[in-house]
Design a protein around this motif. Structure first.
Motif, PDB file in Angstrom:
ATOM      1  N   SER A 490     -87.942  -1.987 -25.474  1.00 45.62           N
ATOM      2  CA  SER A 490     -86.933  -3.050 -25.530  1.00 45.62           C
ATOM      3  C   SER A 490     -87.472  -4.267 -24.798  1.00 45.62           C
ATOM      4  O   SER A 490     -88.141  -4.138 -23.765  1.00 45.62           O
ATOM      5  CB  SER A 490     -85.628  -2.589 -24.876  1.00 45.62           C
ATOM      6  N   ARG A 491     -87.131  -5.460 -25.299  1.00 45.19           N
ATOM      7  CA  ARG A 491     -87.693  -6.700 -24.761  1.00 45.19           C
ATOM      8  C   ARG A 491     -86.582  -7.698 -24.433  1.00 45.19           C
ATOM      9  O   ARG A 491     -85.600  -7.812 -25.168  1.00 45.19           O
ATOM     10  CB  ARG A 491     -88.688  -7.307 -25.741  1.00 45.19           C
ATOM     11  N   PHE A 492     -86.825  -8.408 -23.338  1.00 45.79           N
ATOM     12  CA  PHE A 492     -85.849  -9.370 -22.852  1.00 45.79           C
ATOM     13  C   PHE A 492     -86.584 -10.622 -22.371  1.00 45.79           C
ATOM     14  O   PHE A 492     -87.722 -10.545 -21.886  1.00 45.79           O
ATOM     15  CB  PHE A 492     -85.034  -8.792 -21.686  1.00 45.79           C
ATOM     16  N   THR A 493     -85.917 -11.766 -22.490  1.00 39.25           N
ATOM     17  CA  THR A 493     -86.426 -13.018 -21.944  1.00 39.25           C
ATOM     18  C   THR A 493     -85.612 -13.366 -20.712  1.00 39.25           C
ATOM     19  O   THR A 493     -84.390 -13.558 -20.795  1.00 39.25           O
ATOM     20  CB  THR A 493     -86.349 -14.162 -22.969  1.00 39.25           C
ATOM     21  N   LEU A 494     -86.279 -13.414 -19.567  1.00 34.55           N
ATOM     22  CA  LEU A 494     -85.627 -13.705 -18.300  1.00 34.55           C
ATOM     23  C   LEU A 494     -86.130 -15.020 -17.744  1.00 34.55           C
ATOM     24  O   LEU A 494     -87.106 -15.605 -18.238  1.00 34.55           O
ATOM     25  CB  LEU A 494     -85.915 -12.572 -17.291  1.00 34.55           C
TER      26      LEU A 494
END
Length: 918
Positions: A490-494
């Motif tokens: 899973s990928r997220f932009t923080l």
């Protein structure tokens, strides 16, 4: 979507114009490219580990490259374009759906190749000055300077970025793929180029030039492969796999025990991970992993065709009789392809080198060559690749290998010398089912695999002059391992950067069994064959592991990752131990009566003496007498007892890594990892003794503990193009490591109260075993010439005592193999006639340092050696190539590292091979 990942991003501008917008585009591409490796990772550890940080290199976008891309679905073509051009490729997810590419074959710049690839598709594209290809971004227009024009901020659709992780060759040492030098970990890869350019007697020969990795040859007559990484080998300390399926077969011997059977004919790469990972493939390993990856359909099908085939045939001197294979692939439809192949290798008993002095003895060598060093093998490969959609793929595989070989020595019976042969028939089957699903979601990138590997070793033992066994019909050693894994990314932009989470589970079960016909000792009644079954025990082992790993990437200059896995194992069953042989001697007294007939008398001259009264000869009467008879009787007794084994345990194992990129060409990194290896079936259940023995040499140790390791690494990747001339390439990976191992398992002694007797047994060493070393591989390629090589240094301080009855005792291992203290390989060559002709040479030198040690180590202490090889190839055209080589040019007599002094390496050997592609 196989080989791809997706990120959401806003590319925009402000009043300051196109410079900031271009920087934002570059930052997103680089960060996304670095993260995309998690999705690209296959299900096994070697790829999972090295696919964490694939980043854009400063590619020379004006230089021509060789392209070989068939007409096919666009998403697959773009993946191949990314690998062959060295560029990252970004595009909106819907761009490739239902679109086919054109074929691209020949020498082009990336711009020319992409133009031809996309001609008539209606897909717009752009190559940025930073070395990225962006497709389907019609919102931007070009400026004269080649930058994106200023304009309003634009929100793009989902972007898919392709990387080069699946590449089978590249610019590194012996064609190592470039992603190896973009990955901040201790990884080495044997490329497809190195495999096909090096005709080998055995697949283990491929490891000879690799830094920090050796193939054990102590059982040199057996074609099985036992890999040593940084001084660790056997008992699954190093996990070996075929397409992600573990090969856990073990067989007890005087030398190495772990054996993997695989033919190089159908290998596309061999990937080696040298430390621990928090990903698939890391469960139950102490010192890394080796994954033998087999061919894919795209490796065989030529541009513009729906089918393809490859034919290889080699022969040579010094009993290198034949090595040939044929493989073919057919693309039934755009979404379904099949692949099949068969290979055959026939080797005779080779001659050793004549220059130098070796104390081979009379055991294995005569004028006819090194005894039983030949073999005959067949292998086959079947695969089916199904793309259900652009986002879901299933790959089914079957790899089969069978070998006929022998082991044995010349034996002196006291009156004659004869060959004693043990015939070996070995079959390995590996089945895999791999599924990948990458829907249009940053939260789901799912991969799963089920697999089975089974190895059977049928042995016919030859008669010995020193025992009562005679000839067995067969002894069967079997090991079946099945397992599976499931992982998601899973990928997220923080605000701090782009975060990816990889998490999942894996599990496997070993099921081993040894059968041998019982043969009773005529004196003791003991089963003389128990030594085969006892020291290669039947049993079952279960290992299950859960893991998670988080990777945070800040633009294109910082990567930080941390992982945690939990490994659990269980071993339970019953085995036997045998007490001392007791002989009781008793004298038995027997009384009996015996009749003695009368005696008649004569004069000395023989004349009978006559009784004057009766006129008869004088004679005595017969009589009965009592006599005593004595008899010695020996009785033999040997007690036995059942022993219950119930071992289980688990451990939390962290990993951490930090990598930075102060320059586009330099990536320093540091890494820490913990590993945990549970005992194997052999270690947990071993009992009995040497065949024809009294079965009371070995006993299981119910208190055996798992081994645990801690490894620190510091290293750097270097990827630099255009150093001395346009188009040249320099690749380097340098790593220093320090490793500590607690509870290392080897041979000692224990006491068993059931029989009031002491036995040899597997025990845990008390104290810490320390290993440290340096590994380097580098390559400079200027097109017309190249120069590369590897260097290894290793120093090990083994713990040498164990605790027994609360008192330290010196351990007495059978043998612990110690790699060369230093070893290097230098490889250089030139390319002539428009690079159709290649001529090269290689030198390998090994300094032994501390020899192998243990009660059986005397035969494994090899000496330093230097070996020279030359090789070359000539490409008649794109479809036909001749390869030739002369190994051990100086015909030096030497024993290879981790080898047996009675089994030296081959002498001078010349080979030639032809390959055709259709």
């Amino acid at each position: 979507m196989d080989g791809a990942m997706s990120i959401w991003g806003v590319w925009g501008t402000s009043e300051t114009g196109h410079d900031k917008r271009l920087a934002a585009i570059r930052g997103r591409l680089l960060a996304g490219g670095a993260m995309c490796a998690l999705c690209l990772a296959p299900v096994v550890s070697a790829s999972d580990a090295h696919s964490q940080t694939v980043q854009v290199q400063g590619a020379d976008i004006s230089a021509s490259r060789q392209f070989d891309i068939p007409a096919q679905p666009l998403i697959t073509a773009l993946s191949q374009f990314g690998r062959q051009s060295g560029l990252q490729v970004a595009f909106p997810a819907e761009t490739t759906q239902g679109t086919r590419s054109n074929a691209v074959v020949g020498s082009f710049t990336p711009e020319q190749a992409l133009t031809q690839l996309l001609q008539g598709t209606g897909v717009s594209w752009r190559i940025t000055p930073q070395g990225s290809a962006v497709l389907g971004v019609n919102q931007f227009t070009d400026t004269e300077g080649g930058d994106f024009a200023a304009g309003d901020t634009t929100l793009l659709d989902k972007i898919t970025i392709m990387s080069r992780v699946n590449a089978a060759h590249g610019s590194g040492f012996q064609g190592t793929p470039d992603w190896v030098y973009e990955t901040p970990e201790s990884i080495s890869v044997i490329s497809r180029e190195a495999i096909v350019n090096s005709p080998s007697r055995n697949t283990r020969d491929l490891f000879d030039p690799m830094a920090g990795v050796w193939a054990n040859r102590s059982e040199g007559q057996n074609p099985g492969i036992s890999v040593n990484i940084r001084g660790l080998q056997d008992q699954n300390r190093v996990v070996t796999m075929i397409d992600g399926a573990r090969q856990n077969f073990q067989r007890n011997a005087h030398g190495s025990t772990q054996r993997t059977y695989v033919d190089s004919a159908f290998l596309r790469t061999v990937e080696v991970e040298k430390s621990g990972t928090s990903s698939v493939g890391g469960a139950g390993t102490l010192g890394g992993s080796v994954n033998f990856r087999t061919l894919l359909a795209d490796d065989l099908i030529m541009p513009g065709r729906r089918w393809g085939a490859e034919l290889n045939a080699a022969t040579g001197t010094n009993e290198f009789d034949f090595d040939g294979s044929i493989a073919a692939a057919f693309r039934v439809s755009d979404r379904f392809s099949v692949l099949g192949g068969i290979s055959h290798k026939d080797l005779g008993a080779y001659d050793i080198g004549e220059n130098g002095t070796l104390d081979v003895g009379d055991g294995t060598y005569r004028n006819e060559g090194l005894l039983f060093s030949g073999s005959e093998s067949w292998s086959g490969l079947l695969k089916a690749e199904v793309d259900f959609t652009d986002n879901a793929k299933l790959t089914l595989g079957w790899f089969h290998n069978q070998v006929d070989a022998s082991q044995g020595i010349y034996q002196d019976s006291g009156t004659q010398i004869f060959k004693r042969e043990d015939q070996q028939y070995i079959v390995n089957d590996t089945l895999t089912a791999t599924f990948a699903w990458d829907p249009v979601s940053d939260l789901v990138d799912l991969k799963g695999q089920l697999w089975y590997s089974g190895t059977t070793n049928e042995e016919k033992r030859g008669a010995r002059s020193f025992d009562n066994l005679g000839e067995f019909t067969t002894i069967d050693y079997e090991m079946g391992t099945f397992g599976g894994s499931l992982q998601n990314t899973s990928r997220f932009t923080l605000g701090l950067g782009d975060l990816s989470l990889n998490y999942g589970v894996e599990a496997f079960r070993d099921d081993g069994e040894t059968t041998a016909p019982a043969t009773a000792d005529p004196e003791t009644g003991s089963d003389l064959s128990y030594g085969y079954r006892g020291l290669n025990p039947s049993g079952r082992r279960d290992v299950i592991s859960g893991f998670t790993n988080a990777t945070l990437e800040r633009d294109d200059w910082l990567t930080v990752s941390g992982g945690l896995r939990y490994d659990y194992f269980g071993l339970a069953g019953t085995t036997k131990i045998f007490g001392p042989v007791e002989r009781h001697t008793e004298v038995i007294e027997t009384a009996y009566e015996e009749f003695i007939p009368g005696q008649c008398y004569t004069y000395p001259d023989g004349t009978p003496i006559i009784n004057p009264v009766t006129g008869e000869q004088v004679c005595e009467e017969g009589r009965w007498v009592t006599r005593t008879k004595y008899k010695t009787v020996t009785s033999v007794e040997q007690d036995s007892a059942d022993v219950d084994i119930d071992l289980s345990g688990g451990a939390l194992l962290p990993t951490a890594m930090v990598a930075v990129k102060p320059f586009d060409w330099l990536q320093p990194f540091i890494k820490y990892s913990q590993t945990y290896r549970p005992p194997t079936i052999m270690e947990a259940f071993a009992s009995g003794g040497h065949p024809n023995g009294t079965n009371n040499e070995f006993a299981p140790n119910p208190w055996l503990e798992p081994e645990q390791g801690r490894t620190w690494e510091i290293g750097a990747n270097v990827s630099y193009d255009g150093i001395l001339r346009a188009g040249d390439r320099f690749r380097m990976k340098a790593v220093g490591f320090y490793r500590e191992i607690e509870d290392y398992i080897t041979i000692g002694q224990i006491y068993r109260s059931e029989t009031d007797f002491e036995y040899n047994a597997y025990v845990n060493l008390d104290g810490i075993t320390r290993m440290k070393g340096i590994e380097l591989e580098a390559n400079y390629d200027a097109g017309r010439f190249y120069l590369g090589g590897t260097f290894s240094y290793i120093d090990t301080d083994w713990a040498e005592t164990y605790i027994y009855n609360d008192v330290p005792h010196n351990a007495e291992p059978g043998v612990i193999f110690v790699p060369p203290e230093t070893q290097f390989t230098i490889d250089a060559g030139v390319r002539l006639l428009d690079e159709r002709l290649t001529l090269g040479g290689r030198v390998t030198h090994a300094d032994m340092g501390r020899p192998a040690y243990g009660i059986l180590a005397a035969g494994y202490a090899t000496e330093a050696y230097t070996v020279y090889d030359i090789y070359g190839s000539y490409a008649f055209n794109e479809k036909a190539k001749l390869r030739f080589a002369v190994n051990n040019v100086t015909d030096v007599a030497y024993v290879p590292a981790l080898g047996d002094t009675s089994l030296p390496a081959p002498g001078r050997t010349a080979t030639a091979s032809l390959s055709f592609r259709f």
